[in-house]
Design an enzyme around this catalytic site. Structure first.
Site, short mmCIF file in Angstrom:
data_model
loop_
_atom_site.label_atom_id
_atom_site.label_comp_id
_atom_site.label_asym_id
_atom_site.label_seq_id
_atom_site.Cartn_x
_atom_site.Cartn_y
_atom_site.Cartn_z
N GLY A 196 0.82 -1.20 0.00
CA GLY A 196 0.00 0.00 0.00
C GLY A 196 0.86 1.25 0.00
N SER A 197 0.35 2.30 0.64
CA SER A 197 0.93 3.63 0.48
C SER A 197 2.31 3.81 1.09
CB SER A 197 -0.02 4.68 1.06
OG SER A 197 -1.21 4.74 0.31
#
Length: 634
Positions: free
Chosen positions: A290-291
């Protein structure tokens, strides 16, 4: 003629006898001189016996010498069948005390062997049981010293330390990886017996066991305990499926703390499932990051100078079309017009897609691999995973876009921490390690030191400085604000990663994470927090993982004596936040004037007089609105 034959025969017989005597003398000389040791050993083995004494395994210590794994002395039961006068009684008494089967014990005491170790029921006996056996004074029954592994902190650092079997052999973790160093050489009490096994009244020989080598880790126990405490709180508050925290010194690759949940007690590993005890999540678990992976795209963009954080504009409408796929921003309607620094602060997926497109597939993947993704880091622990990346030839525009913001690939926590350490330490990738040195067991003198292992230069110092600035801005102004600590500079990035089940992304089930470091201007600590599917809370990395990281950072400030600073970025508050303001300087002012300046603060006074000579806290640092200020009067 007759006498001549007789003399000839006598001479012949004499020569034969002389030759035989000479051969006997030479043979005796050869045996006594050249084969003495061999024959003496063979002879001794026929009438000597040994009671084994196990050596202590080497201790495992933290970086400050605090014991994480040690040994306690127990006793074990051995029998010498030839010396047992009454096998039936001996078997009955021993089976009653040990709570074992009589037939099994009878087979032990009547076995055709010189020495029989009663295993497993006679191993590592408690003091009470050993005392009961000793009180019986049974012929042919002996209690011998045995070393047992003991972990003073139970489940603390359990997956990294591992555990040992009943024979003190390492079975997992460091106990297995460094087993050849930790294992000592057993000793024995040697005695002599006749052909029937009866003990002879001859001098016993004590062969002292040689203890194993001690290991000193890079782990800081105080930080480890803080990490374990936070994970216990997470499990109690959110009941997630899994959770982990990993801390590293970015300048060396030294692992400072490592823990995960579920966990187990190394002293009682048999009580846990093999799935729990054999999965060291920080190095084994693979998932879409993810981020937090956007840090890699940011670092590559800074090095290639494809984006200027402060001058280049991007308008986020809420989504971006890439071939047949529409990729959405987490914020419905988007963030509108923003600089690329705001793209980083806001963790804007479409903005990072554009950053990836500007880099191009080959360039982005080159940096990702140079940062260490797609291969094992080489940490000195068993069970590390490789992770999974797209093959370059199979990457189209959509795969490039999703990789740019950490989706569609699979990485491990140790890979992420190692890579981010390189991104913020000036661009230097190091191999992570957990054993700092090996120590001689008697004197603790260092006999081997593990030094930092430089792998490669990934980005320049200038690019690394820009990465640190952008990530400090994320904590001060963006999604990572819940990790902000007044008067300390922290950088970081939140992550909210989707999970895949049967090839489909799950809904409402995310891995929430935070990757942070401090001090932001010159990082000494990189910290990664990951919580898998917490319950009863809005699932965002900024709301769950960032506050956990803040608590660990607060512990680290005290443990490592990080100094406060006035140079950090000012926090951008929202209406829910507790607000802090910079404390003004009132030293030298008269009391009434100082009271006006400190209007709204709670003031406590010491001394008497009309002039302020000292204030606490000192001026220039952030203090909570309405907080207490102590003034010393003259």
């Amino acid at each position: 003629m007759f006498f001549s034959d007789v003399h000839t025969r006598i001479r012949f017989v004499f020569l034969v006898v002389l030759a035989i005597l000479l051969s006997i003398i030479l043979r005796v000389f050869y045996i006594q001189v050249f084969q003495y040791e061999k024959l003496s050993t063979l002879a001794e083995s026929l009438w000597s016996r040994e009671l084994p004494i196990t050596a202590d395994r080497g201790e495992i210590l933290d970086r400050n010498g605090k014991i994480l794994a040690t040994n306690i002395t127990t006793t074990s039961l051995v029998v010498i069948p030839n010396q047992i006068v009454d096998p039936e009684r001996t078997a009955r008494e021993l089976s009653n005390i040990l709570g074992s089967d009589y037939n099994d014990m009878f087979s032990h005491v009547t076995k055709k062997t010189s020495i029989e170790r009663v295993h497993p029921e006679g191993r590592q006996l408690s003091y009470d049981i050993a005392s009961k056996i000793d009180d019986l004074q049974l012929d042919g029954v002996y209690l011998v010293k045995e070393s047992k592994r003991f972990y003073p902190y139970g489940s603390v650092l359990a997956h990294a330390l591992g555990y040992v079997g009943i024979d003190n052999q390492g079975l997992s973790g460091l106990e297995l990886y460094y087993d050849s160093y930790l294992t000592g050489a057993n000793g024995a009490i040697k005695y002599f017996s006749d052909g029937k096994g009866n003990r002879l009244e001859l001098t016993e020989v004590y062969e002292e066991p040689q203890d194993g080598i001690n290991l000193q880790l890079t782990i800081d126990l105080d930080l480890q305990l803080a990490v374990e405490r936070e994970l216990d709180n997470v499990m109690s508050k959110y009941t997630p499926e899994r959770a982990l925290i990993l801390a590293m010194n970015p300048k060396t690759g030294e692992v400072l703390a490592m823990a995960s949940r579920p966990t187990f007690d190394s002293n009682r590993y048999q009580d846990s499932t093999s799935e729990v005890i054999n999965r060291n999540l920080p190095i084994w678990m693979t998932y879409e990051p993810g981020s937090t992976f956007k840090i890699m795209t940011l670092a590559a963009s800074m090095e290639e100078k494809t984006v200027n954080l402060f001058e280049d504009d991007y308008f986020d409408s809420g989504s971006i079309q890439v071939d047949s796929a529409r990729i959405h921003c987490w914020k419905h309607g988007g963030h509108g017009a923003q600089k690329f620094l705001n793209v980083v602060e806001n963790s804007c997926n479409p903005g990072f897609v554009v950053m990836g497109q500007k880099l191009g597939t080959e360039t982005l993947m080159k940096y990702i691999r140079n940062f260490g993704f797609g291969s094992k880091t080489g940490i000195d622990l068993n069970g590390e995973s490789n992770g999974i990346l797209f093959k370059l030839e199979k990457m189209g525009p959509v795969e490039l876009a999703t990789t740019s913001f950490g989706q569609g690939i699979s990485v491990t926590p140790i890979q992420q921490v190692t890579a981010v350490s390189a991104a913020v330490n000036g661009g230097n990738l190091y191999t992570p390690y957990i054993v700092k040195s090996m120590l001689e067991p008697e004197t603790n003198v260092i006999i081997q030191m593990n030094s930092p292992r430089f792998v490669r230069k990934v980005i320049s110092d200038e690019s690394s400085s820009l990465v640190r600035y952008a990530l400090e801005s994320v904590v001060a102004h963006g999604s990572g604000r819940n990790s902000y600590i007044e008067n300390y500079r922290i950088g970081g990035k939140t992550g909210t990663a989707q999970k895949v089940q049967n090839g489909v992304y799950m809904s409402g089930n995310y891995i929430l994470s935070f990757m942070g470091f401090m001090p932001a201007e010159d990082p000494e600590l990189v910290l990664y927090v990951s919580v898998d599917n917490p319950k009863g809370v809005v699932q965002y990395g900024g709301t769950v993982a960032a506050p956990i990281a803040k608590s660990v950072f607060q512990s680290a400030i005290e443990i490592f004596d990080f100094k406060p600073t006035k140079d950090g970025m000012e926090r951008e508050y929202n209406w829910l936040d507790t607000k802090y303001v910079i404390l003004p300087d009132v030293v030298g002012l008269d009391l009434k004037e100082a009271q006006k300046v400190l209007n709204g603060f709670h003031i406590e006074y010491s001394g008497e007089g009309e002039t302020v000579t000292y204030q606490s806290p000192k001026s220039g640092y952030y203090i909570k609105e309405g907080g207490t200020v102590k003034l010393l009067l003259n």
